[in-house]
Write a protein that holds these residues in place. Structure first.
Motif, PDB file in Angstrom:
ATOM      1  N   TRP A 139      -1.627  17.776 -29.426  1.00 25.00           N
ATOM      2  CA  TRP A 139      -2.385  16.964 -28.474  1.00 25.00           C
ATOM      3  C   TRP A 139      -3.850  17.387 -28.447  1.00 25.00           C
ATOM      4  O   TRP A 139      -4.747  16.528 -28.406  1.00 25.00           O
ATOM      5  N   ALA A 140      -4.121  18.679 -28.481  1.00 27.70           N
ATOM      6  CA  ALA A 140      -5.505  19.155 -28.483  1.00 27.70           C
ATOM      7  C   ALA A 140      -6.252  18.657 -29.706  1.00 27.70           C
ATOM      8  O   ALA A 140      -7.449  18.344 -29.637  1.00 27.70           O
ATOM      9  N   ALA A 141      -5.548  18.529 -30.833  1.00 26.41           N
ATOM     10  CA  ALA A 141      -6.202  18.084 -32.070  1.00 26.41           C
ATOM     11  C   ALA A 141      -6.570  16.610 -32.016  1.00 26.41           C
ATOM     12  O   ALA A 141      -7.684  16.222 -32.374  1.00 26.41           O
ATOM     13  N   ILE A 142      -5.649  15.764 -31.549  1.00 24.46           N
ATOM     14  CA  ILE A 142      -5.907  14.318 -31.589  1.00 24.46           C
ATOM     15  C   ILE A 142      -6.688  13.832 -30.383  1.00 24.46           C
ATOM     16  O   ILE A 142      -7.257  12.735 -30.421  1.00 24.46           O
ATOM     17  N   SER A 143      -6.731  14.614 -29.299  1.00 25.39           N
ATOM     18  CA  SER A 143      -7.410  14.148 -28.095  1.00 25.39           C
ATOM     19  C   SER A 143      -8.856  14.626 -27.993  1.00 25.39           C
ATOM     20  O   SER A 143      -9.517  14.377 -26.987  1.00 25.39           O
ATOM     21  N   ARG A 144      -9.338  15.325 -29.025  1.00 24.15           N
ATOM     22  CA  ARG A 144     -10.764  15.645 -29.055  1.00 24.15           C
ATOM     23  C   ARG A 144     -11.548  14.341 -29.192  1.00 24.15           C
ATOM     24  O   ARG A 144     -11.115  13.420 -29.882  1.00 24.15           O
ATOM     25  N   PRO A 145     -12.716  14.230 -28.562  1.00 23.77           N
ATOM     26  CA  PRO A 145     -13.479  12.976 -28.623  1.00 23.77           C
ATOM     27  C   PRO A 145     -13.708  12.452 -30.039  1.00 23.77           C
ATOM     28  O   PRO A 145     -13.532  11.259 -30.302  1.00 23.77           O
ATOM     29  N   LEU A 146     -14.072  13.340 -30.959  1.00 25.09           N
ATOM     30  CA  LEU A 146     -14.330  12.887 -32.328  1.00 25.09           C
ATOM     31  C   LEU A 146     -13.064  12.351 -32.977  1.00 25.09           C
ATOM     32  O   LEU A 146     -13.073  11.281 -33.603  1.00 25.09           O
ATOM     33  N   ALA A 147     -11.955  13.087 -32.836  1.00 24.85           N
ATOM     34  CA  ALA A 147     -10.698  12.652 -33.445  1.00 24.85           C
ATOM     35  C   ALA A 147     -10.228  11.336 -32.845  1.00 24.85           C
ATOM     36  O   ALA A 147      -9.800  10.423 -33.572  1.00 24.85           O
ATOM     37  N   THR A 149     -12.017   9.014 -31.377  1.00 22.40           N
ATOM     38  CA  THR A 149     -12.925   7.941 -31.785  1.00 22.40           C
ATOM     39  C   THR A 149     -12.638   7.503 -33.219  1.00 22.40           C
ATOM     40  O   THR A 149     -12.625   6.305 -33.521  1.00 22.40           O
ATOM     41  N   LEU A 150     -12.399   8.460 -34.101  1.00 19.79           N
ATOM     42  CA  LEU A 150     -12.102   8.132 -35.495  1.00 19.79           C
ATOM     43  C   LEU A 150     -10.779   7.375 -35.611  1.00 19.79           C
ATOM     44  O   LEU A 150     -10.684   6.377 -36.340  1.00 19.79           O
ATOM     45  N   LEU A 151      -9.751   7.834 -34.907  1.00 19.82           N
ATOM     46  CA  LEU A 151      -8.453   7.159 -34.971  1.00 19.82           C
ATOM     47  C   LEU A 151      -8.549   5.729 -34.446  1.00 19.82           C
ATOM     48  O   LEU A 151      -7.974   4.803 -35.027  1.00 19.82           O
ATOM     49  N   HIS A 152      -9.275   5.553 -33.355  1.00 14.19           N
ATOM     50  CA  HIS A 152      -9.452   4.206 -32.787  1.00 14.19           C
ATOM     51  C   HIS A 152     -10.220   3.312 -33.760  1.00 14.19           C
ATOM     52  O   HIS A 152      -9.836   2.164 -34.005  1.00 14.19           O
ATOM     53  N   GLY A 153     -11.282   3.844 -34.336  1.00 16.47           N
ATOM     54  CA  GLY A 153     -12.072   3.067 -35.281  1.00 16.47           C
ATOM     55  C   GLY A 153     -11.292   2.713 -36.529  1.00 16.47           C
ATOM     56  O   GLY A 153     -11.377   1.576 -37.034  1.00 16.47           O
ATOM     57  N   VAL A 154     -10.514   3.659 -37.056  1.00 17.52           N
ATOM     58  CA  VAL A 154      -9.709   3.383 -38.246  1.00 17.52           C
ATOM     59  C   VAL A 154      -8.697   2.286 -37.964  1.00 17.52           C
ATOM     60  O   VAL A 154      -8.485   1.383 -38.797  1.00 17.52           O
TER      61      VAL A 154
END
Length: 295
Positions: A139-147, A149-154
């Motif tokens: 959860w800490a890995a995917i809930s970082r703002p950068l991660a 944002t990237l997942l949402h954009g992809v």
């Protein structure tokens, strides 16, 4: 019945070929009803348990209700059925999921109410599972703002690749996978960026990621708007329902992605920028006061 046929039974058209009815498929209605009932049960338990914080719980319940209504409007109302044949309706459905329902649901902070809806025998195992080191690390890995944002954009760009978009139109399973990825990454994105107690220091990062998201979604909208050719011909078969040609339908969909959706992301960025400035001013005032007292 095959899995794909099960998902494809979702569209219910009203009388007349030009009218779309409500979508009452169990893969949509059952989760929506279950989420609403679980949240309501937990919220009532919390309400009865203590008189303190009731105003906050009412505000959270109203936010949750608004988000749930937006979710139901996207997935159950005639917007969903029309989205099979009118690209603009399809775009409205997606923006309701990502830019309306997701931030409202995240802002309602529903986790506590939903946990309290469970019996104690289930609440404790869920709590222990949530605190497991593997779960917390993931959860800490995917809930970082950068991660996030990237997942949402992809997810946004990937599902607008014509081959995948047409697969979602033709196969019900992929259609629901498309919606799930938009909503899921949208919830993750807003969870990572919206302010919460103890996260005031993250305002600057949130503003940057919201601004970048408004830029890339706006770019996709502009590409749809100015393109001289149809990207998804199969999704424009009903454009005449709204008095549009297929290309005009695509242009209107692009405009919706560019302007209204961009205003949500950009408006959220401006709001957080204002909160950031206010928070910085208050912190500077406290530091100055402490320095004067110390002197």
């Amino acid at each position: 019945m095959s899995l794909d046929a099960f998902f494809s039974t979702s569209i219910s058209y009203g009388p007349g070929s030009q009218e779309a009815g409500w979508t009452l498929a169990l893969p949509i209605t059952l989760p929506l009803a279950a989420v609403a009932l679980i949240y309501a049960g937990g919220a009532l338990r919390l309400w009865r348990r203590s008189d303190r914080g009731r105003f906050l719980r009412v505000r959270q319940a109203l936010l949750f209700a608004a988000g749930w209504i937006a979710l139901a409007a996207a997935l159950v109302s005639p917007i969903h059925a029309l989205g099979e044949r009118v690209f603009t309706a399809h775009m409205i459905e997606h923006e309701l999921l990502m830019a309306v329902a997701a931030p409202l649901l995240v802002a309602s902070l529903p986790a506590a109410a939903m946990m309290w809806a469970l019996p104690v025998s289930l609440r404790r195992p869920f709590g222990h599972a949530g605190h497991a080191s593997v779960v917390q690390a993931a959860w800490a890995a995917i809930s970082r703002p950068l991660a996030a944002t990237l997942l949402h954009g992809v997810a946004i760009w990937l599902w607008h690749v014509p081959a995948l978009f047409h697969a979602a139109l033709e196969r019900g399973f992929f259609h629901y996978a498309q919606h799930a990825s938009f909503l899921g990454t949208g919830l993750l994105f807003w969870w990572a960026l919206l302010p919460r107690h103890g996260r005031e220091q993250a305002y600057g990062s949130a503003v940057m990621h919201l601004f970048l998201t408004s830029l890339h979604t706006g770019l996709l909208g502009v590409l749809l708007l100015v393109s001289p050719r149809l990207w998804y011909p199969a999704n424009a078969t009903g454009a005449e329902i709204w008095g549009l040609s297929p290309l005009e339908d695509q242009q209107l969909a692009g405009l919706i992605m560019w302007v209204p959706a961009g205003l949500v992301y950009g408006g959220a960025a401006l709001l957080l920028a204002g909160l950031w400035i206010r928070s910085s001013g208050q912190r500077a005032g406290r530091e100055a006061s402490h320095a004067l007292n110390a002197g």
